[in-house]
Design a protein around this motif. Sequence first.
Motif: not given
Length: 274
Positions: A72-74, A76-77, A80, A82, A253, A256
């Motif tokens: 999800q983080f990747e 949204q950004h 990036t 993780v 992160f 989040l």
Amino acid sequence: MTRSTRRTRMLKSGVAGAAALLALSACSSSSSDDSSSAGSGTSASAAPKLSGTVTVFAAASLKESFTTLGKQFEQQHPGTKVTFNFGGSDSLAASITSGAPADVFAAASTKTMAIVTDKKDAAGTPVTFVRNQLEIATAPGNPDKISSLKDLTRSGLKVVLCDKTVPCGAAAQKVLDASRLKLTPVSYEQDVKSALTKVELKEADAALVYKTDVQAAAGRVQGVEFPESAEAVNDYPITLLKNAPNATAAKAFVELVTSAEGQNVLTGAGFLKP
């Protein structure tokens, strides 16, 4: 009225009209300048674009939920990535204090987090983001008819525990001591996933693991709840590390994980709210 008088009035009217047009033009120009300045200010205060790799050291029991949050983080950004190092919290903490490059540490107990904070390797105060509780994992169908913690002491039953140095092992020992029960496991495992795997491979009849791990292995093991587990509920703290190579993205992160969005993923995996 003479022709001269009319001409004079017409000239005055023209001058007044020109003055009005100039005033309107000045207002319009000022408004445009103000708007441009406001837009410039908004752009200047916008958050910087995140990029690069965020390296997260996390307790093995967080594998499924953190992998989801990483994706999800990747999304949204963009730009990036993780990466995770999952394992026993104690060994992860030891790696961090020995200088292993990492941005974030999420432990399965406050005791193992203290290994990092005592060495001043955390950036700020760790925050508890979830809690977890033990459950007995058996083979599907529970062929040995295990219904209580005491059943694990039955002769001939092969039981696996996490090593006492890792949070799931410390929690297991705590509930056994509180219940005044003693058992000799066939093995002590270095993290909760290894203990669960022993049951999945039928190398053990039962294991004391977390509820979240039983849920993640649905269909491959069966869970048996027991009331004594309330005696050892683990708090999970998370922190940004002091020497984080990518501190800006790492902080995002952590945000989040602790956000409502992150909490939905974690509670959906069976974790308890802090």
